[in-house]
Design a protein around this motif. Structure first.
Motif, PDB file in Angstrom:
ATOM      1  N   SER A  46      -0.284   4.234   0.535  1.00 55.28           N
ATOM      2  CA  SER A  46      -0.721   5.080   1.645  1.00 55.28           C
ATOM      3  C   SER A  46       0.006   4.708   2.940  1.00 55.28           C
ATOM      4  CB  SER A  46      -2.232   4.981   1.840  1.00 55.28           C
ATOM      5  OG  SER A  46      -2.616   3.651   2.139  1.00 55.28           O
ATOM      6  N   ARG A 103       0.814  -1.213   0.000  1.00 55.37           N
ATOM      7  CA  ARG A 103       0.000   0.000   0.000  1.00 55.37           C
ATOM      8  C   ARG A 103       0.853   1.272   0.000  1.00 55.37           C
ATOM      9  NH1 ARG A 103      -4.938  -0.760   4.238  1.00 55.37           N
ATOM     10  NH2 ARG A 103      -5.714  -2.738   3.453  1.00 55.37           N
ATOM     11  N   CYS A 123       3.631   6.078   2.630  1.00 57.13           N
ATOM     12  CA  CYS A 123       3.680   7.528   2.802  1.00 57.13           C
ATOM     13  C   CYS A 123       3.494   7.912   4.262  1.00 57.13           C
ATOM     14  CB  CYS A 123       2.610   8.199   1.942  1.00 57.13           C
ATOM     15  SG  CYS A 123       2.975   8.138   0.188  1.00 57.13           S
ATOM     16  N   PHE A 124       2.523   7.296   4.948  1.00 53.53           N
ATOM     17  CA  PHE A 124       2.289   7.616   6.345  1.00 53.53           C
ATOM     18  C   PHE A 124       3.507   7.288   7.198  1.00 53.53           C
ATOM     19  CE2 PHE A 124       1.007   6.518  10.661  1.00 53.53           C
ATOM     20  CZ  PHE A 124       0.379   7.696  11.033  1.00 53.53           C
TER      21      PHE A 124
END
Length: 70
Positions: A45, A43, A48-49
């Motif tokens: 996301s 993922r 990035c987190f």
């Protein structure tokens, strides 16, 4: 990776912030450590987190696949 600050011949450690962010992702999504690693690889996301770039998780395919026999 960061250079070691103490004596010894171990690997350098990861910075604390991405590790805490990964811990939060695992808790929020109910993931085990291996499942969290798989999701971070999968993922965008999650990467990035946690603060990882796309190139942080480039690994070669394992030399063999474990196959469950019937």
């Amino acid at each position: 990776m960061v250079s070691r600050s103490g004596p010894g011949s171990g690997n350098a450690s990861y910075p604390a912030e991405p590790l805490v962010r990964c811990l939060l992702l695992g808790v929020w999504h109910g993931l085990s450590d291996p499942a969290l690693e798989a999701q971070i690889r999968d993922r965008l996301s999650f990467r990035c987190f946690a603060g990882f770039s796309l190139s942080d998780f480039r690994t070669a395919r394992p030399p063999f696949d474990i196959v469950a026999l019937p």
